[in-house]
Enzyme design. Structure first.
Site, PDB file in Angstrom:
ATOM      1  N   GLU A 254     -10.038  11.476   1.476  1.00 49.29           N
ATOM      2  CA  GLU A 254      -9.126  11.824   0.601  1.00 49.29           C
ATOM      3  C   GLU A 254      -9.407  11.595  -0.934  1.00 49.29           C
ATOM      4  OE1 GLU A 254      -6.457  13.865   1.142  1.00 49.29           O
ATOM      5  OE2 GLU A 254      -6.440  13.821  -1.179  1.00 49.29           O
ATOM      6  N   PHE A 255      -9.229  12.789  -1.716  1.00 47.78           N
ATOM      7  CA  PHE A 255      -9.771  12.669  -3.015  1.00 47.78           C
ATOM      8  C   PHE A 255      -8.716  12.456  -4.006  1.00 47.78           C
ATOM      9  CE2 PHE A 255     -13.229  14.171  -0.434  1.00 47.78           C
ATOM     10  CZ  PHE A 255     -14.447  13.423  -0.849  1.00 47.78           C
ATOM     11  N   LEU A 256      -7.380  12.452  -3.454  1.00 48.97           N
ATOM     12  CA  LEU A 256      -6.493  12.427  -4.506  1.00 48.97           C
ATOM     13  C   LEU A 256      -6.568  11.507  -5.767  1.00 48.97           C
ATOM     14  CD1 LEU A 256      -4.507  10.173  -3.749  1.00 48.97           C
ATOM     15  CD2 LEU A 256      -3.496  11.586  -2.016  1.00 48.97           C
TER      16      LEU A 256
ATOM     17  N   PHE B  50     -14.349  12.575 -17.411  1.00 48.83           N
ATOM     18  CA  PHE B  50     -14.881  11.294 -17.056  1.00 48.83           C
ATOM     19  C   PHE B  50     -15.978  10.823 -17.873  1.00 48.83           C
ATOM     20  CE2 PHE B  50     -12.119  11.828 -13.499  1.00 48.83           C
ATOM     21  CZ  PHE B  50     -11.776  10.487 -13.077  1.00 48.83           C
TER      22      PHE B  50
ATOM     23  N   CYS C  21      -9.257   2.057  -6.600  1.00 48.36           N
ATOM     24  CA  CYS C  21     -10.419   2.436  -5.680  1.00 48.36           C
ATOM     25  C   CYS C  21     -11.744   2.263  -6.270  1.00 48.36           C
ATOM     26  CB  CYS C  21     -10.204   4.002  -5.218  1.00 48.36           C
ATOM     27  SG  CYS C  21      -8.918   4.336  -4.215  1.00 48.36           S
TER      28      CYS C  21
ATOM     29  N   LYS D 216     -13.509  -1.502  -5.958  1.00 50.53           N
ATOM     30  CA  LYS D 216     -13.783  -1.643  -4.309  1.00 50.53           C
ATOM     31  C   LYS D 216     -14.832  -1.010  -3.657  1.00 50.53           C
ATOM     32  CE  LYS D 216      -9.853   0.501  -1.728  1.00 50.53           C
ATOM     33  NZ  LYS D 216     -10.855   1.186  -0.758  1.00 50.53           N
TER      34      LYS D 216
HETATM   35  N1  LIG Z   1      -4.686   5.271  -3.503  1.00 48.37           N
HETATM   36  C1  LIG Z   1      -5.639   6.210  -3.786  1.00 48.37           C
HETATM   37  O1  LIG Z   1      -5.587   6.880  -4.876  1.00 48.37           O
HETATM   38  C2  LIG Z   1      -6.574   6.511  -2.810  1.00 48.37           C
HETATM   39  C3  LIG Z   1      -7.266   7.825  -2.979  1.00 48.37           C
HETATM   40  C4  LIG Z   1      -8.269   8.285  -1.936  1.00 48.37           C
HETATM   41  C5  LIG Z   1      -8.389   7.383  -0.953  1.00 48.37           C
HETATM   42  N2  LIG Z   1      -8.082   6.393  -0.823  1.00 48.37           N
HETATM   43  C6  LIG Z   1      -8.200   5.288   0.452  1.00 48.37           C
HETATM   44  O2  LIG Z   1      -7.040   5.562   1.314  1.00 48.37           O
HETATM   45  C7  LIG Z   1      -7.020   4.352   2.129  1.00 48.37           C
HETATM   46  C8  LIG Z   1      -5.378   4.007   2.026  1.00 48.37           C
HETATM   47  O3  LIG Z   1      -5.220   3.749   0.627  1.00 48.37           O
HETATM   48  P1  LIG Z   1      -3.602   3.442  -0.052  1.00 48.37           P
HETATM   49  O4  LIG Z   1      -3.868   3.430  -1.501  1.00 48.37           O
HETATM   50  O5  LIG Z   1      -2.701   4.731   0.618  1.00 48.37           O
HETATM   51  O6  LIG Z   1      -3.248   2.142   0.676  1.00 48.37           O
HETATM   52  P2  LIG Z   1      -2.075   1.282   0.619  1.00 48.37           P
HETATM   53  O7  LIG Z   1      -2.135   0.017   0.556  1.00 48.37           O
HETATM   54  O8  LIG Z   1      -1.079   2.134  -0.469  1.00 48.37           O
HETATM   55  O9  LIG Z   1      -1.211   1.771   1.852  1.00 48.37           O
HETATM   56  C9  LIG Z   1      -1.755   1.352   3.244  1.00 48.37           C
HETATM   57  C10 LIG Z   1      -0.291   1.429   4.112  1.00 48.37           C
HETATM   58  O10 LIG Z   1      -0.795   1.218   5.478  1.00 48.37           O
HETATM   59  C11 LIG Z   1       0.141   0.139   6.221  1.00 48.37           C
HETATM   60  N3  LIG Z   1      -0.486  -0.419   7.254  1.00 48.37           N
HETATM   61  C12 LIG Z   1      -1.387  -1.444   7.320  1.00 48.37           C
HETATM   62  N4  LIG Z   1      -1.652  -1.645   8.628  1.00 48.37           N
HETATM   63  C13 LIG Z   1      -0.772  -0.967   9.219  1.00 48.37           C
HETATM   64  C14 LIG Z   1      -0.778  -0.893  10.704  1.00 48.37           C
HETATM   65  N5  LIG Z   1      -1.531  -1.506  11.552  1.00 48.37           N
HETATM   66  N6  LIG Z   1      -0.138  -0.112  11.377  1.00 48.37           N
HETATM   67  C15 LIG Z   1       0.696   0.825  10.510  1.00 48.37           C
HETATM   68  N7  LIG Z   1       0.753   0.665   9.146  1.00 48.37           N
HETATM   69  C16 LIG Z   1      -0.227  -0.098   8.585  1.00 48.37           C
HETATM   70  C17 LIG Z   1       0.615  -0.942   4.892  1.00 48.37           C
HETATM   71  O11 LIG Z   1       1.788  -1.387   5.507  1.00 48.37           O
HETATM   72  C18 LIG Z   1       0.664   0.211   3.825  1.00 48.37           C
HETATM   73  O12 LIG Z   1       1.985   0.672   3.757  1.00 48.37           O
HETATM   74  C19 LIG Z   1      -7.894   3.425   1.503  1.00 48.37           C
HETATM   75  O13 LIG Z   1      -8.945   3.213   2.131  1.00 48.37           O
HETATM   76  C20 LIG Z   1      -8.080   4.037   0.259  1.00 48.37           C
HETATM   77  O14 LIG Z   1      -9.347   3.381  -0.210  1.00 48.37           O
HETATM   78  C21 LIG Z   1      -6.795   5.595  -1.650  1.00 48.37           C
END
Ligand SMILES: NC(=O)c1ccc[n+]([C@@H]2O[C@H](COP(=O)([O-])OP(=O)(O)OC[C@H]3O[C@@H](n4cnc5c(N)ncnc54)[C@H](O)[C@@H]3O)[C@@H](O)[C@H]2O)c1
Length: 275
Positions: A149-151, A250, A261, A264
């Site tokens: 995901e790239f949002l 950028f 992101c 990490k």
């Molecule tokens: N935040 C961003 O802008 C972004 C953008 C692109 C990609 N990502 C990637 O996407 C992934 C998710 O990121 P995020 O920011 O949405 O994370 P986040 O921490 O906001 O959300 C993760 C959710 O997963 C839930 N969770 C954890 N373990 C669980 C389980 N066993 N069963 C059910 N729910 C569970 C947590 O309670 C939490 O609500 C990461 O790998 C991140 O690097 C994030």
């Protein structure tokens, strides 16, 4: 299509709401009961322009539901997205425990063919790890897909609804066909759906974030030089960014890069590159 999205954080909640908006039936799962209670009242745990309206509308149309019951969601869905966190571990590597734990739970709940899609940002080889775990836990047929995901936070709904591209790492035609059909409404304006092997898809996300972090860091170094030489970094930035080979985004100097992101993902890329 019937979808389950495991993890309703930034990525899972936005993806779930946007998939529902395009007519899919989506079950969003989270283990955090208080978050699920909030979402069932259409209260948002994060602020993203347009998200609350999407959630309200699609809940009212009964296309979007929130639950803590992962097995029920898996049984009802054809495609299951894993969108849980992959935080930085102590050694810099992405911590995969949540992703692999969810993969195990999904496998145990399966009742027929499922497409298991990894949307979390994960190192190369994770799709293969998921495949092994699922194979150990079930005799039902399945496909594993990598769909990074790239949002951007702050424009998450807009980015999801109108992506620059959709990356699908899939290694069998059945999964490729389902994923391409699912994303077709999001790419009507001509954005490409790029189908590739899982390893390439997994690497795309790290390569993109590392390149963006590089641009910021590079411009910070140029800004330091500007201070030494009495040059104006803003003029330099504009001149450099107007080169079509480079582009303007950028390139703004500042305190460095941050957010949830870039730091990490850069550290995780370094770790698996060294390995
Ligand atoms: N935040 C961003 O802008 C972004 C953008 C692109 C990609 N990502 C990637 O996407 C992934 C998710 O990121 P995020 O920011 O949405 O994370 P986040 O921490 O906001 O959300 C993760 C959710 O997963 C839930 N969770 C954890 N373990 C669980 C389980 N066993 N069963 C059910 N729910 C569970 C947590 O309670 C939490 O609500 C990461 O790998 C991140 O690097 C994030």
């Amino acid at each position: 299509m019937k979808l389950a999205v495991i993890g309703t954080g930034y990525v899972g909640l936005v993806a779930g709401a946007c998939f529902a908006e395009n007519g899919n039936d989506v079950i969003c799962v989270d283990k955090d009961e208080s978050k699920v209670r909030m979402l069932r009242r259409s209260k948002m745990p994060i602020y993203e322009p347009g998200l609350e309206e999407l959630v309200r509308r699609n809940r009212a149309e009964r296309r979007l539901v929130f639950t803590t019951a992962l097995p029920t969601a898996v049984r009802q869905a054809a495609i299951i997205f894993i969108a849980v966190g992959t935080p930085q571990g102590e050694d810099g590597a992405a911590d995969l425990q949540h992703v692999l734990d969810v993969a195990r739970q999904v496998a145990r709940a399966m009742n027929g063919y499922k497409v298991i899609v990894d949307k979390s940002t994960v190192p190369v080889g994770t799709a293969e790890k998921i495949r092994e775990i699922v194979r150990r836990e079930t005799t039902h047929p399945f496909s594993v897909v990598s769909n990074p995901e790239f949002l951007k936070q702050g424009a998450a709904v807009e980015d999801f609804m109108k992506p620059d591209r959709v990356i699908i790492g899939a290694e069998d035609p059945r999964a490729t066909e389902l994923m391409t059909a699912l994303y077709a409404p999001f790419t009507r304006t001509g954005a490409p759906i790029m189908v590739m092997d899982c390893a390439s898809a997994e690497l795309c996300k790290y390569a993109a974030n590392a390149l963006l972090a590089c641009r910021i860091s590079f411009m910070n170094e140029i800004a330091n030089l500007c201070e030494v030489f009495g040059a104006d970094v803003d003029q330099v930035r504009r001149a450099v960014g107007s080169d079509r080979r480079i582009g303007p985004s950028f390139l703004f100097p500042g305190v460095g890069y941050g957010g949830s992101c870039f730091p990490k993902d850069v550290k995780a890329l370094l770790k698996f590159s060294r390995e």
